[in-house]
Design an enzyme around this catalytic site. Sequence first.
Site, PDB file in Angstrom:
ATOM      1  N   VAL A 221       1.368  -3.698   4.146  1.00  0.00           N
ATOM      2  CA  VAL A 221       1.300  -4.936   4.918  1.00  0.00           C
ATOM      3  C   VAL A 221       2.578  -5.769   4.857  1.00  0.00           C
ATOM      4  O   VAL A 221       2.716  -6.740   5.602  1.00  0.00           O
ATOM      5  CB  VAL A 221       0.105  -5.839   4.516  1.00  0.00           C
ATOM      6  CG1 VAL A 221      -1.190  -5.327   5.081  1.00  0.00           C
ATOM      7  CG2 VAL A 221       0.043  -6.044   3.020  1.00  0.00           C
TER       8      VAL A 221
ATOM      9  N   TYR B 243      -3.186  -4.006 -10.360  1.00  0.00           N
ATOM     10  CA  TYR B 243      -2.996  -3.304  -9.075  1.00  0.00           C
ATOM     11  C   TYR B 243      -2.145  -4.178  -8.143  1.00  0.00           C
ATOM     12  O   TYR B 243      -1.268  -3.684  -7.427  1.00  0.00           O
ATOM     13  CB  TYR B 243      -4.371  -2.990  -8.456  1.00  0.00           C
ATOM     14  CG  TYR B 243      -4.352  -2.828  -6.953  1.00  0.00           C
ATOM     15  CD1 TYR B 243      -3.942  -1.639  -6.360  1.00  0.00           C
ATOM     16  CD2 TYR B 243      -4.721  -3.898  -6.122  1.00  0.00           C
ATOM     17  CE1 TYR B 243      -3.897  -1.516  -4.972  1.00  0.00           C
ATOM     18  CE2 TYR B 243      -4.684  -3.779  -4.743  1.00  0.00           C
ATOM     19  CZ  TYR B 243      -4.272  -2.590  -4.177  1.00  0.00           C
ATOM     20  OH  TYR B 243      -4.217  -2.475  -2.807  1.00  0.00           O
TER      21      TYR B 243
ATOM     22  N   LYS C  38       0.489   3.509  -2.945  1.00  0.00           N
ATOM     23  CA  LYS C  38      -0.746   4.269  -3.235  1.00  0.00           C
ATOM     24  C   LYS C  38      -0.556   5.782  -3.337  1.00  0.00           C
ATOM     25  O   LYS C  38      -1.063   6.397  -4.288  1.00  0.00           O
ATOM     26  CB  LYS C  38      -1.821   3.923  -2.187  1.00  0.00           C
ATOM     27  CG  LYS C  38      -2.320   2.475  -2.277  1.00  0.00           C
ATOM     28  CD  LYS C  38      -3.167   2.110  -1.061  1.00  0.00           C
ATOM     29  CE  LYS C  38      -3.671   0.684  -1.102  1.00  0.00           C
ATOM     30  NZ  LYS C  38      -4.352   0.306   0.157  1.00  0.00           N
TER      31      LYS C  38
ATOM     32  N   SER D 231       0.813  -1.232   0.000  1.00  0.00           N
ATOM     33  CA  SER D 231       0.000   0.000   0.000  1.00  0.00           C
ATOM     34  C   SER D 231       0.839   1.271   0.000  1.00  0.00           C
ATOM     35  O   SER D 231       0.292   2.363  -0.208  1.00  0.00           O
ATOM     36  CB  SER D 231      -0.918   0.026   1.218  1.00  0.00           C
ATOM     37  OG  SER D 231      -1.943  -0.909   1.056  1.00  0.00           O
TER      38      SER D 231
ATOM     39  N   TYR E 293      -5.334   4.698   7.649  1.00  0.00           N
ATOM     40  CA  TYR E 293      -6.664   4.058   7.699  1.00  0.00           C
ATOM     41  C   TYR E 293      -7.396   4.337   9.016  1.00  0.00           C
ATOM     42  O   TYR E 293      -7.466   5.474   9.455  1.00  0.00           O
ATOM     43  CB  TYR E 293      -6.561   2.545   7.475  1.00  0.00           C
ATOM     44  CG  TYR E 293      -5.654   2.122   6.367  1.00  0.00           C
ATOM     45  CD1 TYR E 293      -5.901   2.512   5.059  1.00  0.00           C
ATOM     46  CD2 TYR E 293      -4.543   1.333   6.620  1.00  0.00           C
ATOM     47  CE1 TYR E 293      -5.074   2.096   4.025  1.00  0.00           C
ATOM     48  CE2 TYR E 293      -3.708   0.907   5.587  1.00  0.00           C
ATOM     49  CZ  TYR E 293      -3.986   1.295   4.302  1.00  0.00           C
ATOM     50  OH  TYR E 293      -3.172   0.898   3.284  1.00  0.00           O
TER      51      TYR E 293
HETATM   52  O1  DON Z   1      -4.425  -4.906  -1.666  1.00  0.00           O
HETATM   53  C1  DON Z   1      -3.894  -5.426  -0.686  1.00  0.00           C
HETATM   54  O2  DON Z   1      -4.546  -5.975   0.191  1.00  0.00           O
HETATM   55  C2  DON Z   1      -2.380  -5.367  -0.576  1.00  0.00           C
HETATM   56  N1  DON Z   1      -1.798  -5.520  -1.866  1.00  0.00           N
HETATM   57  C3  DON Z   1      -1.932  -4.075   0.035  1.00  0.00           C
HETATM   58  C4  DON Z   1      -2.567  -3.798   1.386  1.00  0.00           C
HETATM   59  C5  DON Z   1      -1.730  -2.976   2.302  1.00  0.00           C
HETATM   60  O3  DON Z   1      -0.549  -2.896   2.169  1.00  0.00           O
HETATM   61  C6  DON Z   1      -2.448  -2.379   3.461  1.00  0.00           C
HETATM   62  N2  DON Z   1      -1.616  -1.495   4.238  1.00  0.00           N
HETATM   63  N3  DON Z   1      -1.134  -1.521   5.303  1.00  0.00           N
END
Ligand code: DON
Length: 395
Positions: free
Chosen positions: A260, A190, A67, A64, A242
């Site tokens: 993550v 994505y 983003k 993320s 978030y």
């Molecule tokens: O879309 C997802 O769930 C992962 N590729 C990225 C989520 C993420 O990194 C959330 N952040 N902390």
Amino acid sequence: MRTQVPQYLQEVLQACERNDEGALADYIPELGNVDPNPLAVAVCMGDGTVYGAGDADVEFTIQSMSKPFVYALALHERGLEATLQQVGVEPSGDAFNDLSLREDGRPQNPMINAGAMAVHAMIGGPQAPLRERTDMIVDGLSRFAGRQLSVDEEVYASEFATAFRNRAIANLLRNVGIIEQDPRDIVGEYTRQCATTVTTNDLATMAVTLAMGGRNPVTGEQVVPAWVCRYVLSVMMTCGMYDAAGDWMTTVGIPAKSGVSGGILGALPGQAGLAAFSPKVDSHGHSVRGVRVFEHLSRDLNLHLMEVQEARVRLLESSREVKLRDGLARHLRLRGALYFGSVERLLRELADIPDEDTVVVDLSDVTHINPIGRRMLLDAMEQLGGTGERRLVLV
Ligand code: DON
């Protein structure tokens, strides 16, 4: 010359390394297999100097943390209005993978997955071939990082095979017309964007590029215009963490984004880019040790953006008389930064001084003047200096 920063960063890592809380983000199977132990921190200064400590060489997927940068690319390429039509800028207070859209069909903001997929789909326009769009995105991320980045195909394949929730979100986006492409394709690309690999040094450089108004201080390239960075940093501040954005704002106070994979990056406007990495994450998807590292940096280095900078408002150190060759003058010694608030106060002080007095405005302790402070001061010099007998002298 070496500064004390490397030693300090080592100490921060020592203070955080005993923390063993959190868990690997194994909803992406490949992330469940990584070594949970690495710990790294990096700081990239506004002039491009990079300090790193700990496992600075470990590469991990950006997830993320991509983003805000893809949002910056979309704002730059498609413009503000078109981007706002696709995705809002309101904090959702929900988890990153929340399955909901606003009443008008738009995702709440570009930091949650729904918004990030909508933003991904904008790059190159709706007709752009899928892989070309992702290549443009990886190239854009690379310009922020100052080196060519690449995609970890194993992490990509592992997440895509299990991305049922993101597919549900993309189907919602397709249903309301926010994306025009096949939702499955957008989830795939994505996911590839999220599987771009970086180090903490890369993240700190990417963050400082946002912090310095879009100019990468390592390569000298203007990656995006300054207005884009103002938008992106604002959205990071309100939405980047978030459903923990309020906690983060109150304790750390730096526009930030987590991933993550265990990375967190922070952009301190005009000063530095910061990054921390350790793979175990909390229930919000934030690296547990990474949060601790940022708490240390913010507290020890006074980085909280809402910290009241006393120097900005304590403008007058003294107001006494000084001898000039042709008589006495009122001496105003200014201390701190000349911003709107402090110059406004100075001008009121000047207005109270009798017209016939000569005033020496001493700027030797002024640390910073921003454009509005400068303009107000120069306008006042012109106006006040031009009336009656009063003379204004800047020293
Ligand atoms: O879309 C997802 O769930 C992962 N590729 C990225 C989520 C993420 O990194 C959330 N952040 N902390």
